[in-house]
Design an enzyme around this catalytic site. Structure first.
Site, PDB file in Angstrom:
ATOM      1  N   LYS A  52       0.845  -1.207   0.000  1.00 31.38           N
ATOM      2  CA  LYS A  52       0.000   0.000   0.000  1.00 31.38           C
ATOM      3  C   LYS A  52       0.876   1.252   0.000  1.00 31.38           C
ATOM      4  O   LYS A  52       0.628   2.205  -0.750  1.00 31.38           O
ATOM      5  CB  LYS A  52      -0.951  -0.019   1.212  1.00 31.38           C
ATOM      6  CG  LYS A  52      -2.028  -1.090   1.084  1.00 31.38           C
ATOM      7  CD  LYS A  52      -2.839  -1.343   2.343  1.00 31.38           C
ATOM      8  CE  LYS A  52      -3.754  -2.553   2.137  1.00 31.38           C
ATOM      9  NZ  LYS A  52      -4.552  -2.933   3.311  1.00 31.38           N
ATOM     10  N   GLN A  96      -4.772  -1.925   9.506  1.00 22.62           N
ATOM     11  CA  GLN A  96      -4.639  -3.240   8.886  1.00 22.62           C
ATOM     12  C   GLN A  96      -5.215  -4.317   9.812  1.00 22.62           C
ATOM     13  O   GLN A  96      -4.934  -4.343  11.011  1.00 22.62           O
ATOM     14  CB  GLN A  96      -3.154  -3.516   8.575  1.00 22.62           C
ATOM     15  CG  GLN A  96      -2.901  -4.770   7.760  1.00 22.62           C
ATOM     16  CD  GLN A  96      -3.488  -4.714   6.351  1.00 22.62           C
ATOM     17  OE1 GLN A  96      -3.616  -3.667   5.751  1.00 22.62           O
ATOM     18  NE2 GLN A  96      -3.844  -5.863   5.830  1.00 22.62           N
ATOM     19  N   ASP A 119     -11.130   2.209   3.660  1.00 24.71           N
ATOM     20  CA  ASP A 119     -11.368   0.761   3.543  1.00 24.71           C
ATOM     21  C   ASP A 119     -12.866   0.465   3.356  1.00 24.71           C
ATOM     22  O   ASP A 119     -13.236  -0.641   2.958  1.00 24.71           O
ATOM     23  CB  ASP A 119     -10.921   0.050   4.831  1.00 24.71           C
ATOM     24  CG  ASP A 119      -9.586  -0.658   4.680  1.00 24.71           C
ATOM     25  OD1 ASP A 119      -9.246  -1.044   3.554  1.00 24.71           O
ATOM     26  OD2 ASP A 119      -8.908  -0.844   5.710  1.00 24.71           O
TER      27      ASP A 119
HETATM   28  N1  GUN Z   1      -6.750  -7.377   5.956  1.00 30.18           N
HETATM   29  C1  GUN Z   1      -7.007  -8.108   4.838  1.00 30.18           C
HETATM   30  N2  GUN Z   1      -7.534  -7.328   3.870  1.00 30.18           N
HETATM   31  C2  GUN Z   1      -7.609  -6.084   4.385  1.00 30.18           C
HETATM   32  C3  GUN Z   1      -8.076  -4.831   3.874  1.00 30.18           C
HETATM   33  O1  GUN Z   1      -8.542  -4.711   2.733  1.00 30.18           O
HETATM   34  N3  GUN Z   1      -7.982  -3.778   4.706  1.00 30.18           N
HETATM   35  C4  GUN Z   1      -7.490  -3.874   5.977  1.00 30.18           C
HETATM   36  N4  GUN Z   1      -7.457  -2.784   6.728  1.00 30.18           N
HETATM   37  N5  GUN Z   1      -7.069  -5.011   6.493  1.00 30.18           N
HETATM   38  C5  GUN Z   1      -7.124  -6.111   5.693  1.00 30.18           C
END
Ligand code: GUN
Length: 293
Positions: A52, A96, A119
Site C-alpha cells: 500500500k 490493517q 477501507d
Molecule cells: N486485511 C485483509 N484485507 C484487508 C483490507 O482490505 N484492509 C485492511 N485494513 N485489512 C485487511
C-alpha cells in the site's frame, strides 16, 4: 478463455491516478495522503501494508505508516485513530486487519471517521453502499467490480454465486452484485461454510466469486461451461523450491477450471493487485471530498 489481467488493469488505473495527481499539483491543490496503521508484525499484514505504501509512492500520493507494538492497549490504538481523524494532512487511513485478540475490531472500525474510512469498513459506509448512496466501497470488491467493468463483462440478469461471507469481501460483494448499477443487477446467492450441496449452486452460476481462503477449493466439476471465475484467495503454501519458502495459491484450481471458464482471474496477478489500486482510488475520492462533501 480470457485471462482477467490484474497487473495490466491495475497499471491502467495507476496511470489515471498519476494524471489526477499531476492535475491537482498544477492547480496548487492538496496531494492525497493515505495513512496506514499496522499493529504487531504479522507476515502477511507486513506485505500488504508495504504494498500500500509503495503504491502511494508510485502514483504520487503522500503516505504515513504508523507501526504499533502488538501489546499496545485498545485505548492507545483508539487515541492514534482519534489523532488521524483530526489530522488535516491525512485524507484517509486504514487500520490493517487482523488485530491482536485483546483489541475489538468492531470498536476500532467504528472509531474511524466515516469520511476518512477509505477501507469502507465503517457501518455508515456499509449502509450507504447497500443503499447505493455515495460511499467508500471496500477495496477488494471495488477492484472486482472494476475488473468486470473494464473487460465489458455483462452482469445484468446473471446468476452470481459468492462463496464466503467475510466482512471484507464476501458480504459486501454479495450486496454490490445485487445493486441496481451498471455492474450489478445479478441474482445473487451467498454461500458459506454452512451451505449444503454447494456445487448445486456453483454449477448453475454464470459468475462465481470465491473468497474463502482454501487453496484450490473450486474444481472444474463444480462450475458450468463458460462461467466467469473470480478468485480472491491468496494463501501462502510452503514451497521449498521458492526463495521465499512459499508460493501464493488461490481458491480456484486454475489449471482445470480455466479450461471451462469464459473469463478467469489468475493468482497471483489477478484480484490482489486490483485491491491496492482501489484503495488508492478511494484515497483520491477522500482528498477530493467526492464521497462526503
Ligand atoms: N486485511 C485483509 N484485507 C484487508 C483490507 O482490505 N484492509 C485492511 N485494513 N485489512 C485487511
Amino acid at each position: 478463455m480470457v485471462l482477467l489481467d490484474g497487473k495490466k488493469t491495475s497499471q491502467e488505473i495507476k496511470n489515471e491516478l498519476k494524471l489526477a495527481v499531476d492535475a491537482i499539483r498544477q492547480q496548487g491543490g492538496k496531494i492525497p495522503h493515505l495513512a496506514a496503521v499496522l499493529v504487531g508484525n504479522d507476515g502477511a499484514s507486513e506485505t500488504y501494508v508495504a504494498s500500500k505504501v509503495k503504491s502511494c509512492e508510485e502514483v504520487g500520493f503522500g503516505s504515513t505508516l504508523i507501526r504499533l507494538d502488538a501489546n499496545i492497549s485498545e485505548n492507545e490504538l483508539l487515541q492514534t485513530i482519534e489523532r488521524l481523524n483530526k489530522d488535516p494532512e491525512v485524507d484517509g487511513f486504514i487500520v490493517q486487519l487482523p488485530l491482536p485478540k485483546h483489541i475489538s475490531e468492531n470498536k476500532v472500525i467504528e472509531s474511524i471517521a466515516p469520511e476518512k474510512d477509505v477501507d469502507g469498513f465503517h457501518p455508515i459506509n456499509i449502509g450507504r453502499m447497500a443503499k447505493n448512496l455515495p460511499a467508500y466501497i471496500p477495496a477488494t470488491p471495488y477492484g472486482i467490480l472494476q475488473m468486470l467493468e473494464r473487460y465489458n463483462i455483462e452482469t445484468s440478469g446473471k446468476h452470481c454465486v459468492v462463496i464466503g461471507r467475510s466482512n471484507i469481501v464476501g458480504s459486501p460483494m454479495s450486496i454490490l452484485m445485487a445493486r441496481n448499477t451498471k455492474i450489478g443487477n445479478c441474482t445473487v446467492t451467498l454461500c458459506h461454510s454452512k451451505t449444503q450441496n454447494l456445487e448445486e449452486f456453483t454449477k448453475k452460476a454464470d459468475i462465481v466469486i470465491v473468497a474463502l481462503g482454501k487453496p484450490e477449493f473450486l474444481t472444474a466439476n463444480m462450475v458450468k461451461e463458460g462461467a466467469v471465475i473470480i478468485d480472491v484467495g491468496i494463501t501462502r503454501v510452503e514451497d521449498s523450491s521458492k526463495k521465499s519458502g512459499y508460493r501464493i495459491v488461490g481458491d480456484v484450481c486454475f489449471d482445470e477450471v480455466s479450461q471451462k471458464a469464459s473469463f478467469i482471474t489468475p493468482v497471483p496477478g489477478g484480484v490482489g493487485l486490483m485491491t491496492v489500486t482501489s484503495l488508492m482510488q478511494n484515497t483520491l475520492l477522500a482528498a477530493q471530498k467526492r464521497v462526503y462533501q
